[in-house]
Write a protein that holds these residues in place. Structure first.
Motif, short mmCIF file in Angstrom:
data_model
loop_
_atom_site.label_atom_id
_atom_site.label_comp_id
_atom_site.label_asym_id
_atom_site.label_seq_id
_atom_site.Cartn_x
_atom_site.Cartn_y
_atom_site.Cartn_z
N TYR A 344 0.84 -1.20 0.00
CA TYR A 344 0.00 0.00 0.00
C TYR A 344 0.87 1.25 0.00
O TYR A 344 1.89 1.31 0.70
CB TYR A 344 -0.90 0.02 1.24
N PRO A 373 -7.07 1.41 0.29
CA PRO A 373 -6.86 1.52 -1.17
C PRO A 373 -5.38 1.41 -1.49
O PRO A 373 -4.54 1.66 -0.62
CB PRO A 373 -7.39 2.91 -1.53
N THR A 376 -3.28 5.87 -0.96
CA THR A 376 -4.09 6.66 -0.04
C THR A 376 -3.38 7.99 0.22
O THR A 376 -2.17 8.01 0.37
CB THR A 376 -4.23 5.93 1.31
#
Lengths: 417, 330
Positions: A344, A373, A376
């Motif tokens: 991420y 997500p 981010t």
């Protein structure tokens, strides 16, 4: 000696201990205190012999440094943000020619919109300039890394950027251990240049190189950076043996051994993350932090080893590639090639926005649920963004973007000045 | 009459008669000790004024410093034709960094020499008019303002010749270049644009500013020698005709440089601390046309319809120089 010092002052004292012979200064916030302090030491005579030169731009600051280094002088300068971009052509030139200049980058956002606060967009923009880049997580590390940087630069004959977060580190007063001169002298021998302009032995530097040799010269620069992957840890071990501190390894792990979730970051946010990780660990979560100290050369193997058992990796970045996403995350992905663990990207702290423990904590809970997500933006005010987009949809002449956002927020721009 | 006094047909110009002089009066270039700092074999065009000027300037600097010089060179013709890897025409320590930073690199070299206690090693920075008047102007002004111990030499061929003859801020008004085409309502470079860097250098009140042309090589030697006898920021601006960019015959390089000086269009002078101290007088004044006509870059001025406005503009500039620098007085 333990001292309570501003980060800039501490770095200036560390730089002075390295006995630079030429220092070029041009003011730019938040770097200015460093060169001011070095200039004061030159005036007082505590740093001698040293030529302190007030130049008329960052482009000249690094160009003067290039000239001084070509003549065999140990050379230092410092900059940030717009200054780093203004000297960009010389940045690439210094590395291309192999001059071991050490430069502090007091990380600050790049405009427009103009912004004097911290993020790492400046040094990240120069990540492929051929300079070695090391990132300090604390002022003590910043002090130590400068001393290591001169040794590293000169042994490998490449310039080194020591990156430290502007304001967060440069303007923070902390307790730091400033080494003794004799110890630094023992660690850092006088500069013995690989190339020097000397009438007794004339050489030409900076010749025009065509297709017949350009690839080889570039490849050699790459090889030298790869050599630094071994040299830097060696120099760090020597440093630790002499000064008792581990400050120069390629990476630094914090509670990563059994961690299922590992956060990767560069710079001062590592300290904040460590506290967040402690809290999460107390709650029973298997989390850890991996600090990347050397971003160039990038320690692919070390990063791989540190992350290979993680179930997920969260990369907190103080910069990002517009139109693409995470910069650091891309390298992490490369290090973990073939592993299915999700990676991420969390873009945080742009333009000086505080990265709070609360926000990191909430974000990491989301990550641990794999509900984050892939990219981010931490604490992004999505309503503000939506309204700005709506203005553009509904009005052809929607006006300047930044000013529209400030107006929407009701922020009086002057209150920050 | 038992003997006749030796007479030079160009008294005062030092251009001929060298072998008739006493050894101590001879030019650096004619001595056996000349260093060939910019050696033969480089790739300059035939008739290149810059190669000629640089050779004389560097050898004079070498002679004046007992060979103790280092050079910072800007990107440009001089850099490209002298150092195509793996060759180099330089027999002196020489560094090329960037197009716009030669003055700053020179300042760094000087600082290093000072801090290392090697102040006997003198620094020269040099480049063409593009790197001097345009892209490197900021660093040049900074070097002047700090009074860094650097001699900066500008070889002025009035345009970006290395990249294909584009206009610089040293390009003469009315001249045709790749970016000031000789077409349209006002063909060639606009009248009233451009700058003369020696006067801006003087405004910094640096110890020494001089101009010269390759028509007078002894004058170049003398001025470089003077410059090397001084400390601090010094500036020499040498007019170096460019056969390629000017559209002139290779064998006319020296003649065109002389016409530039003899017309008054290029004033040759010396200044100390911001004040003009001397100028080379015009010996046989010629109208600027004599300088303009042999050059294809001005051919559009002499077509079916002479461009009286442009010719008059340049003639007026020459006359202004003559007044300002007292070029016609004894």
């Amino acid at each position: 000696m333990l001292k309570q010092l501003e980060g800039s002052r501490a770095v200036a004292e560390a730089v002075a201990l390295c006995r630079p012979e030429v220092v070029c200064a041009y003011p730019i916030t938040p770097q200015t205190h460093i060169v001011e302090a070095v200039g004061e030491m030159v005036r007082e005579g505590t740093l001698s012999p040293c030529e302190f030169i007030n130049v008329e731009s960052e482009f000249s600051a690094l160009s003067v440094a290039i000239g001084a280094s070509a003549a065999g002088a140990r050379t230092y300068t410092a900059t940030a943000s717009q200054g780093l971009l203004f000297m960009a052509e010389a940045v690439f030139n210094a590395s291309g020619m192999g001059f071991p200049i050490v430069m502090t980058v007091a990380n600050r956002a790049i405009g427009a919109p103009i912004n004097i606060w911290n993020d790492q967009g400046d040094s990240m923009a120069m990540r492929d300039s051929g300079w070695l880049q090391i990132y300090a997580t604390s002022n003590q590390e910043a002090v130590d890394l400068h001393i290591i940087a001169f040794r590293l630069a000169e042994e490998i004959s490449l310039p080194v950027m020591v990156c430290m977060d502007g304001f967060v580190l440069t303007h923070a007063y902390e307790r730091v251990d400033i080494p003794e001169q004799a110890e630094v002298d023992a660690y850092l021998p006088p500069f013995e240049p690989r190339q020097i302009l000397d009438p007794a032995e004339p050489v030409t530097m900076g010749a025009m190189v065509g297709p017949e040799a350009f690839t080889e010269v570039r490849y050699l620069a790459h090889i030298k950076q790869m050599q630094a992957l071994e040299l830097l840890p060696k120099l760090a071990r020597e440093f630790e043996a002499r000064f008792g501190r581990d400050s120069g390894c390629l990476i630094q792990r914090y509670r990563t051994e059994d961690a299922k979730t590992i956060v990767v970051a560069l710079g001062s946010v590592v300290g904040t993350l460590q506290e967040v990780i402690d809290t999460l660990r107390n709650e029973g979560h298997a989390v850890g932090v991996l600090a990347i100290r050397a971003f160039r050369p990038f320690p692919l193997a070390e990063v791989h080893d540190a992350l290979m058992h993680a179930e997920r990796v969260v990369v907190v970045e103080r910069a990002f590639a517009i139109g693409q996403g995470g910069i650091v995350a891309d390298s992490i992905r490369k290090a973990l090639q073939g592993r299915p663990a999700p990676i991420y990207t969390v873009v945080a702290g742009l333009g000086g926005r505080p990265i709070t423990q609360a926000s990191l904590n909430a974000m990491l809970h989301q990550a641990m649920d794999d509900a984050l997500p892939s990219v981010t933006f931490l604490d992004l005010q999505t309503d503000v963004v939506e309204r700005a987009l709506e203005r553009e949809r509904s009005h052809r002449r929607s006006g300047p973007v930044a000013e529209g956002v400030l107006k929407d927020l009701g922020v009086k721009a002057m209150q920050y000045v | 009459m038992s003997h006749q006094e030796v007479k030079f047909y160009q008294t005062g110009t030092f251009t001929v008669g060298n072998r008739l002089l006493d050894p101590e009066q001879r030019s650096v270039q004619s001595t056996e000790e000349r260093t060939n700092a910019l050696n033969s074999g480089h790739r300059a065009c035939q008739g290149c004024g810059e190669a000629l000027g640089a050779r004389y300037a560097m050898d004079a600097a070498m002679a004046a410093t007992n060979g103790q010089i280092v050079i910072a060179n800007a990107t440009g013709c001089l850099e490209v034709f002298s150092t195509p890897y793996p060759e180099t025409a330089w027999q002196v320590p020489w560094v090329h960094s960037l197009f716009g930073n030669a003055a700053a690199v020179g300042a760094g070299l000087a600082a290093a020499m000072r801090v290392k206690g090697k102040s006997d090693v003198r620094v020269i920075a040099q480049g063409g008019d593009g790197s001097t008047a345009d892209i490197g102007f900021g660093p040049l002004s900074g070097m002047f303002e700090r009074n860094d111990d650097v001699l900066f030499i500008c070889y002025d061929n009035q345009g970006y010749m290395n990249t294909g003859v584009q206009r610089s801020s040293a390009t003469l008004p009315a001249a045709r270049t790749s970016t000031t085409a000789a077409v349209g309502k006002r063909p060639g470079h606009q009248l009233g644009m451009g700058k003369f860097v020696p006067e801006i250098a003087m405004a910094h009140h640096i110890p020494y500013v001089a101009t010269a042309t390759v028509a007078d090589l002894r004058d170049i030697e003398a001025k470089v020698t003077t410059a090397m006898s001084l400390r601090g920021a010094r500036y020499i601006h040498i007019l170096v005709p460019c056969p390629l960019g000017w559209g002139s015959a290779s064998h006319d390089t020296v003649r065109l440089a002389r016409m530039a000086k003899e017309s008054g269009l290029f004033p040759v002078f010396e200044a100390r601390d911001g004040e003009v101290t001397d100028s080379l007088k015009i010996r046989h004044q010629v109208p600027v046309e004599e300088f303009l006509k042999p050059q294809k870059r001005f051919a559009h001025l002499f077509g079916k319809q002479r461009d009286e406005e442009a010719i008059g503009f340049l003639q007026a500039r020459a006359e202004r120089n003559i007044r300002k620098y007292h070029l016609l007085e004894a």
